[in-house]
Scaffold this motif. Structure first.
Motif, PDB file in Angstrom:
ATOM      1  N   CYS A 131       1.377  -5.898  18.866  1.00 45.90           N
ATOM      2  CA  CYS A 131       1.693  -4.826  19.524  1.00 45.90           C
ATOM      3  C   CYS A 131       1.795  -3.416  18.604  1.00 45.90           C
ATOM      4  O   CYS A 131       2.900  -2.574  18.318  1.00 45.90           O
ATOM      5  N   ASP A 132       0.999  -3.574  17.510  1.00 40.94           N
ATOM      6  CA  ASP A 132       0.664  -2.512  16.553  1.00 40.94           C
ATOM      7  C   ASP A 132       2.012  -2.189  15.637  1.00 40.94           C
ATOM      8  O   ASP A 132       2.322  -1.263  15.240  1.00 40.94           O
ATOM      9  N   LEU A 184       9.273   1.269  34.602  1.00 40.63           N
ATOM     10  CA  LEU A 184       9.021   0.322  35.778  1.00 40.63           C
ATOM     11  C   LEU A 184       9.727   0.948  37.046  1.00 40.63           C
ATOM     12  O   LEU A 184      10.525   1.729  37.139  1.00 40.63           O
ATOM     13  N   ASP A 185       9.143   0.244  38.189  1.00 38.58           N
ATOM     14  CA  ASP A 185       9.982   0.692  39.476  1.00 38.58           C
ATOM     15  C   ASP A 185      11.107   0.103  39.405  1.00 38.58           C
ATOM     16  O   ASP A 185      11.510  -0.905  38.688  1.00 38.58           O
ATOM     17  N   GLU A 186      12.371   0.926  40.285  1.00 39.71           N
ATOM     18  CA  GLU A 186      13.580   0.359  40.301  1.00 39.71           C
ATOM     19  C   GLU A 186      13.877  -1.300  40.628  1.00 39.71           C
ATOM     20  O   GLU A 186      15.022  -1.727  40.293  1.00 39.71           O
ATOM     21  N   HIS A 187      12.872  -1.893  41.359  1.00 37.52           N
ATOM     22  CA  HIS A 187      12.908  -3.062  41.866  1.00 37.52           C
ATOM     23  C   HIS A 187      12.101  -4.144  41.168  1.00 37.52           C
ATOM     24  O   HIS A 187      11.956  -4.964  41.348  1.00 37.52           O
ATOM     25  N   ALA A 188      11.886  -3.725  39.966  1.00 32.27           N
ATOM     26  CA  ALA A 188      11.061  -4.574  39.106  1.00 32.27           C
ATOM     27  C   ALA A 188      11.553  -5.750  38.607  1.00 32.27           C
ATOM     28  O   ALA A 188      12.857  -6.009  38.317  1.00 32.27           O
ATOM     29  N   THR A 189      10.569  -6.764  38.515  1.00 32.92           N
ATOM     30  CA  THR A 189      11.047  -8.168  37.936  1.00 32.92           C
ATOM     31  C   THR A 189      10.346  -8.504  36.683  1.00 32.92           C
ATOM     32  O   THR A 189       9.771  -7.611  36.070  1.00 32.92           O
ATOM     33  N   LEU A 190      10.997  -9.529  35.979  1.00 33.73           N
ATOM     34  CA  LEU A 190      10.311  -9.937  34.738  1.00 33.73           C
ATOM     35  C   LEU A 190       8.792 -10.068  34.845  1.00 33.73           C
ATOM     36  O   LEU A 190       8.051  -9.506  34.042  1.00 33.73           O
ATOM     37  N   ALA A 191       8.230 -10.453  35.807  1.00 28.64           N
ATOM     38  CA  ALA A 191       6.770 -10.556  36.004  1.00 28.64           C
ATOM     39  C   ALA A 191       6.156  -9.147  35.984  1.00 28.64           C
ATOM     40  O   ALA A 191       5.118  -8.831  35.375  1.00 28.64           O
ATOM     41  N   ASP A 192       6.834  -8.295  36.540  1.00 30.17           N
ATOM     42  CA  ASP A 192       6.406  -6.860  36.544  1.00 30.17           C
ATOM     43  C   ASP A 192       6.367  -6.100  35.038  1.00 30.17           C
ATOM     44  O   ASP A 192       5.416  -5.478  34.750  1.00 30.17           O
ATOM     45  N   LEU A 193       7.243  -6.495  34.485  1.00 29.47           N
ATOM     46  CA  LEU A 193       7.530  -6.017  32.947  1.00 29.47           C
ATOM     47  C   LEU A 193       6.255  -6.830  32.343  1.00 29.47           C
ATOM     48  O   LEU A 193       5.538  -5.979  31.630  1.00 29.47           O
ATOM     49  N   LEU A 194       6.087  -8.077  32.368  1.00 28.17           N
ATOM     50  CA  LEU A 194       5.035  -8.678  31.595  1.00 28.17           C
ATOM     51  C   LEU A 194       3.774  -8.147  31.840  1.00 28.17           C
ATOM     52  O   LEU A 194       2.767  -8.196  31.201  1.00 28.17           O
ATOM     53  N   ASP A 195       3.478  -7.928  33.195  1.00 29.21           N
ATOM     54  CA  ASP A 195       2.165  -7.205  33.812  1.00 29.21           C
ATOM     55  C   ASP A 195       2.070  -5.855  32.916  1.00 29.21           C
ATOM     56  O   ASP A 195       0.995  -5.608  32.548  1.00 29.21           O
ATOM     57  N   ALA A 196       3.104  -5.106  32.949  1.00 25.88           N
ATOM     58  CA  ALA A 196       3.012  -3.878  32.330  1.00 25.88           C
ATOM     59  C   ALA A 196       2.653  -3.908  30.785  1.00 25.88           C
ATOM     60  O   ALA A 196       1.743  -3.230  30.401  1.00 25.88           O
ATOM     61  N   LEU A 197       3.257  -4.719  30.279  1.00 24.89           N
ATOM     62  CA  LEU A 197       3.022  -5.102  28.720  1.00 24.89           C
ATOM     63  C   LEU A 197       1.503  -5.647  28.644  1.00 24.89           C
ATOM     64  O   LEU A 197       1.043  -5.274  27.425  1.00 24.89           O
ATOM     65  N   ALA A 198       0.964  -6.548  29.300  1.00 26.80           N
ATOM     66  CA  ALA A 198      -0.356  -6.835  29.300  1.00 26.80           C
ATOM     67  C   ALA A 198      -1.396  -5.577  29.446  1.00 26.80           C
ATOM     68  O   ALA A 198      -2.304  -5.883  28.796  1.00 26.80           O
ATOM     69  N   ARG A 199      -0.872  -4.640  30.295  1.00 29.60           N
ATOM     70  CA  ARG A 199      -1.822  -3.457  30.395  1.00 29.60           C
ATOM     71  C   ARG A 199      -2.106  -2.744  28.880  1.00 29.60           C
ATOM     72  O   ARG A 199      -2.954  -2.280  28.470  1.00 29.60           O
ATOM     73  N   THR A 200      -0.838  -2.508  28.296  1.00 28.95           N
ATOM     74  CA  THR A 200      -0.859  -1.909  27.287  1.00 28.95           C
ATOM     75  C   THR A 200      -0.824  -2.581  25.891  1.00 28.95           C
ATOM     76  O   THR A 200      -1.452  -2.078  24.813  1.00 28.95           O
ATOM     77  N   HIS A 201      -0.636  -3.849  25.766  1.00 28.99           N
ATOM     78  CA  HIS A 201      -0.634  -4.769  24.783  1.00 28.99           C
ATOM     79  C   HIS A 201      -0.942  -5.936  25.066  1.00 28.99           C
ATOM     80  O   HIS A 201      -0.323  -7.199  25.070  1.00 28.99           O
ATOM     81  N   PRO A 202      -2.268  -6.263  25.443  1.00 27.49           N
ATOM     82  CA  PRO A 202      -2.829  -7.451  25.706  1.00 27.49           C
ATOM     83  C   PRO A 202      -2.744  -8.419  24.783  1.00 27.49           C
ATOM     84  O   PRO A 202      -2.457  -9.638  25.225  1.00 27.49           O
ATOM     85  N   ARG A 203      -2.764  -8.394  23.687  1.00 21.93           N
ATOM     86  CA  ARG A 203      -2.673  -9.335  22.510  1.00 21.93           C
ATOM     87  C   ARG A 203      -1.101  -9.946  22.577  1.00 21.93           C
ATOM     88  O   ARG A 203      -1.099 -11.213  22.498  1.00 21.93           O
ATOM     89  N   LEU A 204      -0.182  -9.118  23.107  1.00 19.32           N
ATOM     90  CA  LEU A 204       1.168  -9.523  22.997  1.00 19.32           C
ATOM     91  C   LEU A 204       1.384 -10.389  24.226  1.00 19.32           C
ATOM     92  O   LEU A 204       1.839 -11.694  24.260  1.00 19.32           O
ATOM     93  N   ARG A 213      -0.854 -12.278  25.640  1.00 18.17           N
ATOM     94  CA  ARG A 213      -1.600 -13.569  25.635  1.00 18.17           C
ATOM     95  C   ARG A 213      -0.564 -14.426  24.769  1.00 18.17           C
ATOM     96  O   ARG A 213      -0.573 -15.881  25.118  1.00 18.17           O
ATOM     97  N   ARG A 214       0.264 -13.901  23.872  1.00 18.74           N
ATOM     98  CA  ARG A 214       1.390 -14.581  23.048  1.00 18.74           C
ATOM     99  C   ARG A 214       2.388 -15.140  23.962  1.00 18.74           C
ATOM    100  O   ARG A 214       3.233 -16.008  23.758  1.00 18.74           O
ATOM    101  N   LEU A 215       2.848 -13.998  25.162  1.00 15.20           N
ATOM    102  CA  LEU A 215       4.103 -14.603  25.994  1.00 15.20           C
ATOM    103  C   LEU A 215       3.681 -15.615  27.292  1.00 15.20           C
ATOM    104  O   LEU A 215       4.438 -16.089  27.472  1.00 15.20           O
ATOM    105  N   ARG A 216       2.476 -15.350  27.717  1.00 12.46           N
ATOM    106  CA  ARG A 216       2.240 -16.044  29.020  1.00 12.46           C
ATOM    107  C   ARG A 216       0.918 -16.853  28.941  1.00 12.46           C
ATOM    108  O   ARG A 216       0.018 -16.652  28.012  1.00 12.46           O
ATOM    109  N   ASP A 217       0.909 -18.087  29.561  1.00 10.08           N
ATOM    110  CA  ASP A 217      -0.183 -18.938  29.407  1.00 10.08           C
ATOM    111  C   ASP A 217      -1.216 -18.505  30.437  1.00 10.08           C
ATOM    112  O   ASP A 217      -1.100 -17.482  31.125  1.00 10.08           O
ATOM    113  N   GLU A 218      -2.236 -19.160  30.618  1.00 14.33           N
ATOM    114  CA  GLU A 218      -3.587 -18.896  31.470  1.00 14.33           C
ATOM    115  C   GLU A 218      -3.020 -18.827  33.070  1.00 14.33           C
ATOM    116  O   GLU A 218      -3.844 -18.035  33.793  1.00 14.33           O
ATOM    117  N   SER A 219      -2.090 -19.460  33.247  1.00 10.54           N
ATOM    118  CA  SER A 219      -1.448 -19.619  34.716  1.00 10.54           C
ATOM    119  C   SER A 219      -0.590 -18.437  35.205  1.00 10.54           C
ATOM    120  O   SER A 219      -0.098 -18.380  36.237  1.00 10.54           O
TER     121      SER A 219
END
Length: 93
Positions: free
Chosen positions: A15-16, A25-45, A47-53
C-alpha cells in the motif's frame, strides 16, 4: 464512520509504504466491508489479506479493537468505529 487501519511493516509495500490507512465506511460496516474498501484502493494489499474465495488467509490476523476477528464473527464482525490492526502470523522454531 472513519476507521483507522494499522498496517504492519511486512505489508506496507503493498500500500505504497503506508503503515496507517484511514477508510470511510457506513456506520454499520463489517470487516468484510472494510476489506472490500481496501481492495478498491489497494488491490495488492487485498490479495495478501484474502484468498480467491474472499476468506482471510490463514496467516493473517485482523484485530478489531483488542479482539482477533476469528474469535468474534469473522468477516461479519461489525466494526462500530473500533481501530483495526492487521498482523501477519509469525512462525518459527
Amino acid at each position: 464512520m472513519t476507521t483507522d487501519v494499522k498496517i504492519p511493516a511486512a505489508l506496507a509495500s503493498e500500500c505504497d509504504g503506508a503503515r496507517h490507512l484511514t477508510v470511510d465506511l457506513d456506520e454499520h460496516a463489517t470487516l468484510a466491508d472494510l476489506l472490500d474498501a481496501l481492495a478498491r484502493t489497494h488491490p495488492r494489499l487485498a490479495r495478501r489479506l484474502r484468498d480467491e474465495s474472499g476468506r482471510l488467509r490463514r496467516y493473517v490476523n485482523v484485530y478489531i479493537g483488542d479482539d482477533e476477528s476469528r474469535r468474534l464473527q469473522g468477516l461479519h464482525t461489525p466494526l462500530a468505529g473500533r481501530d483495526i490492526q492487521i498482523l501477519p502470523s509469525i512462525a518459527g522454531g
